[in-house]
Design a protein around this motif. Structure first.
Motif, PDB file in Angstrom:
ATOM      1  N   HIS A   1       7.075  47.070  59.466  1.00 47.01           N
ATOM      2  CA  HIS A   1       7.931  48.146  58.963  1.00 47.01           C
ATOM      3  C   HIS A   1       7.874  49.354  59.895  1.00 47.01           C
ATOM      4  O   HIS A   1       6.860  49.608  60.547  1.00 47.01           O
ATOM      5  N   ARG A   2       8.956  50.123  59.924  1.00 48.03           N
ATOM      6  CA  ARG A   2       9.070  51.243  60.859  1.00 48.03           C
ATOM      7  C   ARG A   2       8.039  52.335  60.641  1.00 48.03           C
ATOM      8  O   ARG A   2       7.573  52.944  61.603  1.00 48.03           O
ATOM      9  N   GLY A   3       7.646  52.581  59.405  1.00 49.30           N
ATOM     10  CA  GLY A   3       6.685  53.652  59.132  1.00 49.30           C
ATOM     11  C   GLY A   3       5.377  53.450  59.878  1.00 49.30           C
ATOM     12  O   GLY A   3       4.843  54.377  60.492  1.00 49.30           O
ATOM     13  N   ALA A   4       4.862  52.236  59.846  1.00 49.79           N
ATOM     14  CA  ALA A   4       3.600  51.944  60.531  1.00 49.79           C
ATOM     15  C   ALA A   4       3.763  52.038  62.043  1.00 49.79           C
ATOM     16  O   ALA A   4       2.889  52.554  62.740  1.00 49.79           O
ATOM     17  N   ALA A   5       4.887  51.559  62.566  1.00 52.02           N
ATOM     18  CA  ALA A   5       5.110  51.596  64.020  1.00 52.02           C
ATOM     19  C   ALA A   5       5.212  53.036  64.522  1.00 52.02           C
ATOM     20  O   ALA A   5       4.592  53.401  65.525  1.00 52.02           O
ATOM     21  N   PHE A   6       5.986  53.875  63.817  1.00 50.34           N
ATOM     22  CA  PHE A   6       6.098  55.281  64.217  1.00 50.34           C
ATOM     23  C   PHE A   6       4.755  56.001  64.083  1.00 50.34           C
ATOM     24  O   PHE A   6       4.357  56.755  64.972  1.00 50.34           O
ATOM     25  N   ALA A   7       4.061  55.776  62.982  1.00 50.34           N
ATOM     26  CA  ALA A   7       2.774  56.447  62.760  1.00 50.34           C
ATOM     27  C   ALA A   7       1.741  56.022  63.802  1.00 50.34           C
ATOM     28  O   ALA A   7       0.973  56.848  64.307  1.00 50.34           O
ATOM     29  N   PHE A   8       1.714  54.730  64.121  1.00 49.49           N
ATOM     30  CA  PHE A   8       0.775  54.248  65.138  1.00 49.49           C
ATOM     31  C   PHE A   8       1.062  54.926  66.471  1.00 49.49           C
ATOM     32  O   PHE A   8       0.160  55.445  67.131  1.00 49.49           O
ATOM     33  N   ALA A   9       2.321  54.909  66.898  1.00 46.35           N
ATOM     34  CA  ALA A   9       2.688  55.485  68.201  1.00 46.35           C
ATOM     35  C   ALA A   9       2.338  56.963  68.270  1.00 46.35           C
ATOM     36  O   ALA A   9       1.772  57.434  69.265  1.00 46.35           O
ATOM     37  N   SER A  10       2.625  57.699  67.221  1.00 43.73           N
ATOM     38  CA  SER A  10       2.332  59.131  67.210  1.00 43.73           C
ATOM     39  C   SER A  10       0.830  59.392  67.269  1.00 43.73           C
ATOM     40  O   SER A  10       0.357  60.203  68.077  1.00 43.73           O
ATOM     41  N   ALA A  11       0.070  58.696  66.438  1.00 41.41           N
ATOM     42  CA  ALA A  11      -1.386  58.885  66.419  1.00 41.41           C
ATOM     43  C   ALA A  11      -2.008  58.473  67.748  1.00 41.41           C
ATOM     44  O   ALA A  11      -2.903  59.151  68.271  1.00 41.41           O
ATOM     45  N   PHE A  12      -1.542  57.372  68.318  1.00 46.55           N
ATOM     46  CA  PHE A  12      -2.109  56.885  69.571  1.00 46.55           C
ATOM     47  C   PHE A  12      -1.879  57.897  70.696  1.00 46.55           C
ATOM     48  O   PHE A  12      -2.800  58.231  71.434  1.00 46.55           O
ATOM     49  N   MET A  13      -0.659  58.384  70.843  1.00 46.32           N
ATOM     50  CA  MET A  13      -0.375  59.322  71.924  1.00 46.32           C
ATOM     51  C   MET A  13      -1.134  60.629  71.743  1.00 46.32           C
ATOM     52  O   MET A  13      -1.571  61.231  72.723  1.00 46.32           O
ATOM     53  N   ASP A  14      -1.307  61.073  70.496  1.00 46.85           N
ATOM     54  CA  ASP A  14      -2.096  62.288  70.248  1.00 46.85           C
ATOM     55  C   ASP A  14      -3.536  62.114  70.723  1.00 46.85           C
ATOM     56  O   ASP A  14      -4.137  63.048  71.246  1.00 46.85           O
TER      57      ASP A  14
END
Length: 128
Positions: A97-110
């Motif tokens: 699902h998109r929520g997990a993909a967006f959240a993962f990408a944001s947290a990882f880059m931070d």
């Protein structure tokens, strides 16, 4: 979760498609801008201690996966001299699902810049 890590001095290319069963793929590409600290530049130079960087990328991905589950994560980071307009990092997060993909990408880059030993060691100014 499957993780693909590549640290290279070669130009980065767009990622492949996501694995079956994933309904969302979020891809982030970090592009070198033409200015750094208010001055015009022609490139950035990155350096790393590669074995440690690869371990930290994997550790970080697995840690974030605990909160934001993904089926597949691809992290490609360029080192050496990266000219303006070229890609320094590509992150791809594929999840059901998109929520997990967006959240993962944001947290990882931070977290990448604070946790992973890949350093921007200098900005190369534009020649006069």
């Amino acid at each position: 979760m499957e993780i693909e890590i590549l640290i290279t001095s070669q130009p980065l290319v767009p990622s492949k498609t996501a694995p079956e069963g994933c309904g969302a793929v979020v891809e982030f590409a970090g592009i070198v801008r033409g200015e750094e600290d208010g001055g015009a530049i022609s490139a950035l130079e990155y350096q790393t201690y590669q074995p440690m960087a690869e371990r930290e990328i994997e550790r970080l991905a697995r840690e974030i996966d605990g909160e934001h589950p993904c089926a597949f994560v691809r992290v490609h980071h360029r080192i050496g001299i990266v000219p303006v307009g070229e890609t320094a990092i590509v992150l791809q997060a594929a999840a059901r699902h998109r929520g997990a993909a967006f959240a993962f990408a944001s947290a990882f880059m931070d977290r990448l810049k604070q946790d992973v030993p890949i350093w921007k060691i200098r900005a190369i100014p534009v020649a006069p």
